[in-house]
Design a protein around this motif. Sequence first.
Motif, short mmCIF file in Angstrom:
data_model
loop_
_atom_site.label_atom_id
_atom_site.label_comp_id
_atom_site.label_asym_id
_atom_site.label_seq_id
_atom_site.Cartn_x
_atom_site.Cartn_y
_atom_site.Cartn_z
N ARG A 1 69.61 54.03 68.76
CA ARG A 1 68.30 54.10 69.41
C ARG A 1 67.43 55.22 68.84
O ARG A 1 66.22 55.07 68.69
CB ARG A 1 68.48 54.31 70.91
CG ARG A 1 69.29 53.23 71.58
CD ARG A 1 69.34 53.42 73.07
NE ARG A 1 70.13 52.38 73.72
CZ ARG A 1 70.11 52.14 75.02
NH1 ARG A 1 69.35 52.89 75.82
NH2 ARG A 1 70.85 51.18 75.53
N ASP A 2 68.07 56.34 68.56
CA ASP A 2 67.38 57.49 67.98
C ASP A 2 68.45 58.42 67.42
O ASP A 2 69.65 58.13 67.51
CB ASP A 2 66.50 58.21 69.02
CG ASP A 2 67.24 58.53 70.32
OD1 ASP A 2 68.43 58.94 70.25
OD2 ASP A 2 66.66 58.36 71.40
N GLU A 3 68.01 59.55 66.87
CA GLU A 3 68.97 60.47 66.25
C GLU A 3 69.93 61.06 67.29
O GLU A 3 71.09 61.32 66.99
CB GLU A 3 68.22 61.59 65.53
CG GLU A 3 67.46 61.13 64.29
CD GLU A 3 68.36 60.63 63.17
OE1 GLU A 3 69.58 60.93 63.18
OE2 GLU A 3 67.86 59.92 62.28
N HIS B 1 71.90 57.83 59.87
CA HIS B 1 70.44 57.78 59.92
C HIS B 1 70.02 56.78 60.97
O HIS B 1 70.55 55.66 61.02
CB HIS B 1 69.87 57.38 58.56
CG HIS B 1 68.37 57.23 58.56
ND1 HIS B 1 67.52 58.31 58.69
CD2 HIS B 1 67.57 56.13 58.47
CE1 HIS B 1 66.27 57.88 58.66
NE2 HIS B 1 66.27 56.57 58.53
N SER B 2 69.08 57.17 61.82
CA SER B 2 68.51 56.26 62.81
C SER B 2 67.10 55.89 62.36
O SER B 2 66.19 56.73 62.43
CB SER B 2 68.48 56.91 64.19
OG SER B 2 67.93 56.03 65.15
N PRO C 1 63.28 54.12 62.14
CA PRO C 1 62.25 53.80 63.13
C PRO C 1 62.29 52.33 63.50
O PRO C 1 62.83 51.50 62.76
CB PRO C 1 60.95 54.17 62.41
CG PRO C 1 61.28 54.03 60.95
CD PRO C 1 62.71 54.46 60.82
N PHE C 2 61.72 51.98 64.66
CA PHE C 2 61.71 50.58 65.08
C PHE C 2 60.77 49.74 64.22
O PHE C 2 60.95 48.54 64.09
CB PHE C 2 61.32 50.48 66.56
CG PHE C 2 62.42 50.93 67.48
CD1 PHE C 2 63.52 50.11 67.71
CD2 PHE C 2 62.38 52.16 68.10
CE1 PHE C 2 64.55 50.52 68.55
CE2 PHE C 2 63.39 52.57 68.95
CZ PHE C 2 64.48 51.75 69.17
N THR D 1 71.39 47.83 64.06
CA THR D 1 69.95 47.76 64.35
C THR D 1 69.56 46.45 65.02
O THR D 1 68.38 46.19 65.22
CB THR D 1 69.12 47.95 63.07
OG1 THR D 1 69.52 46.97 62.10
CG2 THR D 1 69.31 49.34 62.49
#
Length: 231
Positions: free
Chosen positions: A87-89, A112-113, A115-116, A143
């Motif tokens: 979802r995020d870092e 690594h996360s 971006p959407f 993802t």
Amino acid sequence: MDDTIARRRRVCLTAAAVHLVMVAEEDEETRRAVDRAIAVPDGQPLVWAMRALGHARASRVYGPDLMARYCERSAGTGVRMYLYGGRDEGALAQLALELRSRYPGLRIVGGHSPPFRPPTAEEEEQVSGQINESGADVVWVGTGQPKQEKWMARMRDRLDAPVLVGVGAAFDFHAGLLPQAPSWMQANGLEWLFRLRQEPRRLWRRYARYNPRFIAGFARQYAAARVTARR
């Protein structure tokens, strides 16, 4: 996976659910990505369909279980892993912490996360360099389908890691951000209902659109197979 790493070959592996199968029916880019990958049946309905079509030994390869079992194995073999997704870092860091705690000795060499939004060419070039510099043998990609399958197909020739694996919601499950469906619901093909109760606003359109289409498509394929078998 171990053999692919030992031989330094390059593959994509995806744990396919009904949603991915049906999107691949409609979207050419997704179809090409799935055709290029080794696709295993993540969803129980796919296993039932395969058995009905004559593949009696078909069994489920559940993405979260695949990730958990391979991490357990790799804690002893030393396979190097990279985590791409989350979802995020913060969620990605939580996943790495949980996996290292659960499987002492596990080698997670980076993460690594993204971006959407779709990544830029510069961002993809940067992340491919980071993954290659990490020396990863396996890149776990979480993802969501079909985004992860398209990313793996697009990046496959640019990444040195022998194995890219798309496991969808496994990142959230193993990070402790989402509960998994009880085993009895999974065995009876009801995991979609459990997830719908968790995330109704995000998932209801997907299930309303694709579940009936899958049933109708399977019925046509099954009827055609029966006709062919009688000839």
